[in-house]
Design an enzyme around this catalytic site. Structure first.
Site, PDB file in Angstrom:
ATOM      1  N   GLU A  19      23.946  14.091   4.085  1.00 53.16           N
ATOM      2  CA  GLU A  19      24.810  14.055   5.271  1.00 53.16           C
ATOM      3  C   GLU A  19      26.206  13.608   4.862  1.00 53.16           C
ATOM      4  O   GLU A  19      27.087  14.426   4.645  1.00 53.16           O
ATOM      5  CB  GLU A  19      24.204  13.129   6.317  1.00 53.16           C
ATOM      6  CG  GLU A  19      24.835  13.261   7.690  1.00 53.16           C
ATOM      7  CD  GLU A  19      23.992  12.580   8.761  1.00 53.16           C
ATOM      8  OE1 GLU A  19      24.514  12.391   9.857  1.00 53.16           O
ATOM      9  OE2 GLU A  19      22.828  12.236   8.488  1.00 53.16           O
ATOM     10  N   GLU A  54      20.983   1.636   9.427  1.00 55.50           N
ATOM     11  CA  GLU A  54      21.248   2.583  10.510  1.00 55.50           C
ATOM     12  C   GLU A  54      20.454   2.212  11.764  1.00 55.50           C
ATOM     13  O   GLU A  54      20.952   2.316  12.881  1.00 55.50           O
ATOM     14  CB  GLU A  54      20.870   3.993  10.062  1.00 55.50           C
ATOM     15  CG  GLU A  54      21.021   5.056  11.133  1.00 55.50           C
ATOM     16  CD  GLU A  54      20.643   6.434  10.635  1.00 55.50           C
ATOM     17  OE1 GLU A  54      21.100   7.429  11.222  1.00 55.50           O
ATOM     18  OE2 GLU A  54      19.896   6.529   9.636  1.00 55.50           O
TER      19      GLU A  54
END
Length: 743
Positions: free
Chosen positions: A340, A608
């Site tokens: 990502e 996260e």
């Protein structure tokens, strides 16, 4: 995947007279490493960084006078795929084009006043060397046997090297305007152990820190011996490498040795996010001295720090700092390890203020703001990531696209430079205007809206907030910010127009989402936080709404339920509402969801997810489970502004006038923070001891500060003289003392 080796490019040229000055102007579509007469040029890594190549490409300028001499010289470069043609996010390769390309111009001024230019063109040649493939996500392959010794020096026999092909690429060339990525730090592993029993050749190094960058490995082996390096943030339950959360990012390096005594392996055109390195293929056990971790990030200057009497909070602060290091490689990325690594806008806007405390990030965010504008479409919409990539969407939705006004406003408030506001003013206005078009009855992301409604309160804990509520709240907030931007630039009519727009949306918010008793639709913590922090409630409903927020926190066991949207504002809302006690309860909470839970589990960066790993369930969904994701590190702003007590004056930017008002709590007995401002060092340090509150302050030259003692303090003095609880102090150093009320 099939890869092409990195091209090595070179050109020899002669100089017959004395040089006064020589400058190299260079860039690439892809990544370059420039060489001149056997020397690497500059300290940059992964240059020229990442932009939307079709819109603009930055070039770098180097003074190379000292590297040139009379006679034959050689200018060369190695190219990597980088962001231009390598893997990008979970998408395919060649997002912008293929293959990588070089553009360079060496401008020489001689002492007699004449000039000469050596530029890229058909008189260059290219071959191949040790770098057999390179990819930011997949890793790098090197074969040291194939390195052409002396390729970047005059006299190299370039047998078999081929002519280059000149090509055209339409874009805008601009000078470098943000710090380049550099190798800023080298760290050593804390341990190395064998995986399995001898004669296993797999060894796992623990860096002791989740970091971002590359490794340097020293080894002595035989020609043709191949070593494999794998990277992981965590270990699995069996002590092996946990790489599932990297998804399709292979994140593996290979090196084949030349067998020439001690050899040093270091990649050129990739980076990894990792704490653990597994090395396979060794013929004898290594020691920690064989490996180093080379930390890479944009070479901003560190500016601020925080510490206190609680070791867990100090580790949290370290995690916040390392999260910013690992996610500021030219772009404020969401994560640095998996497939990502994009410049997500929502993450950037919530963390922006903390980033600007930790580092001098002015030009970093100026570059990102340009990336945002370059990513807009004809309707003025802002995508969720910048630089934009295909298939990711043209509209980031609430709290994500709002970064387009929040980030530059934050930068202006911290640094006091209106340039970022002036340069992007028209585009910001166009974006705010686009919200008027896409909203219905001033409700943004309304039910039935056919465009992208938004990501919601991303990764909240079982407390979904309606997206139309989030959208409308941010619509009011961002239009209010744009009104302030207009006022800061002296555009009075726009300030009036967009201020009125914000008030109108505020009324729509109240009519749609707020009951006469102060209930906010959905009743989630984030709903109340946005309504309170963005000043969307009538004054008489603020107290009831705050109490409902506290009630929700309480029945959850004094835990938060907020996600990316609400978390950064939550402690500020509680503090400003007079519930500092609840803010500290949340801060000091050690069970998940909380800021300290990951710390108690050995985290060295911000996770996260609140539950990235738990004792009862192990690892969370590997489809989205980064252990280096800075968004929740936005608590750093509150640690500095409230715990240590350093904040901006609400009306004066750049700490020309600061607000110093520490609020002790949570059992803390001491805290301090310092910040290098544009005027010099600003610091606040307090301790509670012997029934006294002792507070030391430094106000930098040409600045002043308003100071407010905590409400528990009485009989305050400044440098031995009695003073009121609140006062204004000019530049200088001060020793403040007060009696401390204890329960």
């Amino acid at each position: 995947y099939s890869y092409v080796p990195s091209p090595y490019m070179r050109r020899e040229f002669s100089i017959g007279k004395a040089i006064a000055q020589a400058r190299l102007y260079i860039t690439a579509l892809g990544i370059y490493e420039a060489h001149l007469n056997g020397q690497k040029i500059g300290e940059a890594e992964l240059a020229p960084g990442w932009t939307d190549y079709a819109r603009r490409v930055r070039y770098q300028t180097y003074d190379v006078t000292a590297l040139l001499g009379e006679g034959v010289n050689c200018l060369g470069a190695i190219l990597g795929d980088g962001w231009f043609s390598g893997h990008l996010a979970w998408l395919s390769r060649e997002t912008y084009g293929d293959p990588p390309k070089l553009l360079a111009q060496l401008a020489i001024t001689y002492q007699d006043g004449s000039t000469e230019t050596i530029a890229t063109g058909p008189d260059w040649s290219h071959g191949f060397g040790a770098v057999r493939s390179s990819d930011l996500l997949m890793g790098e392959v090197q074969d040291l046997r194939k390195e052409p010794a002396g390729w970047d020096r005059p006299g190299f026999a370039a047998n078999g090297w081929m002519p280059v092909e000149a090509t055209k690429y339409e874009t805008k060339l601009v000078a470098q305007y943000a710090p380049l990525i550099e190798a800023v730090e080298e760290i050593k592993p804390v341990s190395v152990r064998m995986k399995g029993a001898w004669p296993s050749d797999r060894f796992i190094f623990d860096m002791g820190q989740n970091m971002v960058g590359k490794i340097r490995f020293r080894v002595q082996g035989t020609a043709g011996q191949t070593l494999t390096f794998r990277f992981a943030e965590r270990l699995d339950k069996d002590g092996g490498m946990y790489t599932t959360n990297y998804r399709s990012a292979r994140s593996t390096d290979y090196v084949t040795l030349a067998g020439n005594g001690e050899e040093v392996f270091e990649t050129k055109f990739t980076f990894h996010g990792f704490q653990y390195v597994e090395v396979a293929g060794l013929s004898e056990p290594p020691t920690v001295d064989n490996l180093s971790g080379i930390v890479l990030h944009s070479a901003w200057e560190p500016t601020g720090d925080f510490s206190c009497s609680e070791p867990l909070l100090n580790q949290l602060q370290s995690n916040i700092r390392w999260g910013w290091k690992g996610n500021s490689l030219d772009v404020p990325t969401d994560c640095p390890q998996r497939d990502e690594r994009l410049g997500w806008t929502g993450d950037a806007q919530v963390f922006g203020r903390t980033a600007c405390f930790l580092s001098d990030a002015q030009t970093f965010f100026e570059k990102y703001q340009q990336d945002l504008e370059d990513s807009t479409n004809a309707d003025g919409q802002i995508p969720p990531v910048a630089p934009t990539v295909p298939k990711i969407g043209i509209d980031g939705g609430p709290a994500w696209s709002d970064a387009f006004v929040i980030c530059p406003w934050t930068a202006y408030r911290v640094y006091g430079d209106t340039t970022i506001l002036e340069r992007h003013y028209d585009a910001m206005r166009k974006w705010v205007d686009s919200l008027q078009i896409s909203s219905r009855d001033d409700i943004r992301s309304y039910e039935g809206y056919t465009g992208f409604k938004g990501f919601g309160d991303w990764l909240n804990t079982n407390a979904e907030t309606p997206i139309e509520l989030i959208g409308t709240a941010f619509y009011a907030y961002s239009s209010a910010i744009f009104a302030k931007i207009a006022a800061a630039l002296g555009n009075r009519e726009d300030a009036k127009t967009y201020g009125a727009l914000s008030e109108r949306v505020k009324k729509a918010f109240q009519n749609r989402f707020v009951t006469p008793s102060g209930l906010v639709s959905s009743g989630t913590q984030t709903a109340y936080v946005l309504a309170l922090h963005f000043d969307l409630l009538p004054s008489d409903l603020r107290a009831p709404a705050l109490q409902l927020l506290v009630d929700d926190i309480g029945w959850r066991g004094w835990k938060l339920s907020t996600g990316f949207v609400g978390t950064s504002y939550l402690p500020h809302v509680l503090t400003e509402g007079g519930r500092l006690d609840v803010a500290y309860k949340l801060l000091m909470q050690k069970g998940w969801p909380s800021w300290l839970y990951a710390v108690t589990q050995g985290a060295t960066t911000i996770w996260e997810r609140w539950d990235g790993w738990t004792e009862d369930k192990g690892f969370q969904d590997p489809g989205m489970n980064s252990f280096n994701h800075y968004a929740y590190g936005a608590i750093g702003e509150w640690l500095v502004s409230t715990v240590a007590g350093i904040d901006l004056d609400p009306d004066v930017p750049a700490y020309k006038k600061s607000r110093l008002a520490p609020r002790p709590g949570g059992g803390l007995t001491q805290a301090q923070a310092h910040l290098k401002t544009r005027f010099g060092k600003l610091s606040s340090s307090w301790a509670i001891e012997g029934g006294k509150f002792r507070w030391n302050i430094v106000v930098p030259p040409n600045a002043d500060a308003s100071t407010v003692f905590p409400p528990e303090a009485s009989n305050p003095t400044c440098n031995g003289v009695a003073v009121p609880n609140q006062q204004n102090l000019p530049a200088g150093s001060y020793e403040m003392v007060a009696d401390w009320l204890t329960e």
